[in-house]
Write an enzyme that holds these catalytic residues in place. Structure first.
Site, PDB file in Angstrom:
ATOM      1  CB  CYS A 103      -0.941  -0.001   1.199  1.00 33.02           C
ATOM      2  SG  CYS A 103      -0.136  -0.383   2.767  1.00 33.02           S
TER       3      CYS A 103
ATOM      4  CG  HIS B  70      -0.631   4.177   4.416  1.00 33.52           C
ATOM      5  ND1 HIS B  70      -1.411   4.022   5.541  1.00 33.52           N
ATOM      6  CD2 HIS B  70      -0.284   2.909   4.020  1.00 33.52           C
ATOM      7  CE1 HIS B  70      -1.533   2.730   5.818  1.00 33.52           C
ATOM      8  NE2 HIS B  70      -0.864   2.041   4.909  1.00 33.52           N
TER       9      HIS B  70
END
Length: 347
Positions: free
Chosen positions: A137, A252
């Protein structure tokens, strides 16, 4: 409506259908109108029997242990590396093409590791392994920005610190962060809630994600190095990272220092980044502007800000990156792989 009777449309199985990535993938299939002929929702015995609505139609979650993949054209796996290691080979043997969202097969030489905006050519033919791997990710948004930089100036080194949200650990991570935050707010001397994270993530930072390796790096940090090299086809690219879990629910962030082989012009750099598919450069017109996990905007875009070229080293620059790790970093990339396969007639 995504569900059609067209015999050319694929029959889909979604393994891990009740997890955070699985449920997001279902949302994206509806949002993007990805056409399918049949849909099977699959999960562990614990979730089997649950009813899930998709497009107003109710589907019963099926138990992975007894599921037959012989009538499936493409299977999305988002249930963890252990599950993929056991069940992906069975799905492939029964004829399904697997798009795997775990680390299980990413470094397998017969399995392409794909970010469609970077190396879609890997999808021109069906892979020998029968598997297409979805990258980490944090790797996905990084390589999407590194590709045009490499093509224009060449990259010598990337030094990256990631600030990774609780959703990277699934629903359990999100709920534990919320419970821990409530516990600490009620009692400042509380140690919070641990289980998924240790120590408690509430009002704290944890500079270790995944297991610790012998060299002192973590597996998460190793993945970013190895995967970036494979996706960009740069086997000697120097990438070093520190991966940190932060008390953010979703999305993130990354602080990236990129040193190139040639001097970089900031104006040209921000224009180049802004030209990339589904990338928003927040300081394109306002130097110093930046996205945050809560305010970035379109969750289907990679968001960039604080782009700055170092005066003492004009070959190097910093950028701040924010991306929805569940969408950009997992479900959306997996679906875009399927879309590209369909466009090429492979699926």
């Amino acid at each position: 409506m995504p569900r059609v009777t067209d015999p050319a449309a694929p029959r889909i199985a979604l393994v891990g259908a009740t997890g955070v990535v699985g449920t997001t993938l279902l949302q994206l299939i509806e949002e993007r109108g990805f056409r399918y002929r049949d849909l099977h929702l699959v999960a562990s015995a614990r979730s089997a029997g649950r009813e899930v609505a998709v497009e107003g139609r109710s589907y019963q979650v099926q138990d992975l242990d007894g599921f037959d993949f012989s009538g499936i054209d493409v299977a999305f796996f988002s249930a963890g590396a252990r599950v993929s290691t056991t069940f992906v080979p069975k799905a492939v043997a029964q004829g399904a093409l697997v798009i795997d969202n775990t680390s299980a097969f990413r470094m397998d030489p017969d399995t392409p590791l794909v970010v469609p905006q970077v190396n879609a050519h890997e999808l021109d033919t069906r892979p020998a392994s029968g598997i297409i791997a979805n990258p980490n990710c944090s790797t996905i948004p990084l390589v999407r920005l590194l590709k045009p930089v490499q093509e224009r100036w060449g990259i010598r080194q990337a030094v990256v610190s990631t600030y990774q949200a609780a959703s990277g650990a699934g629903y359990s991570g999100i709920e534990e962060l919320r419970a821990g935050a409530r516990a600490v707010l009620d009692d400042p001397d509380s140690t919070g809630v641990t289980g998924t994270f240790s120590p408690s993530l509430a009002f704290d930072l944890i500079p270790r994600i995944d297991r610790l390796l012998e060299d002192g790096f973590t597996f998460e940090e190793q993945k970013m190095l190895q995967e970036s090299r494979k996706i960009l086809a740069l086997p000697h690219l120097d990438v070093t990272t520190t991966c940190v879990r932060v008390p953010v629910v979703n999305s993130h962030s990354e602080a990236a220092w990129i040193e190139c082989h040639n001097p970089v012009d900031r104006t040209e750099l921000v224009q180049l980044l802004a030209q990339q598919q589904e990338v928003t450069v927040h300081d394109l017109t306002t130097p110093g502007a930046f996205p945050t996990p809560r305010t970035a905007g379109d969750p289907n875009h990679v968001h960039v800000g604080r782009v700055r070229v170092a005066a003492h080293n004009p070959r190097g620059f910093w950028m701040w990156i924010v991306a929805d790790n569940v969408r950009i970093g997992a479900a959306l990339n997996a679906l875009q792989i399927a879309e590209a396969l369909t466009e090429r007639g492979v699926l």
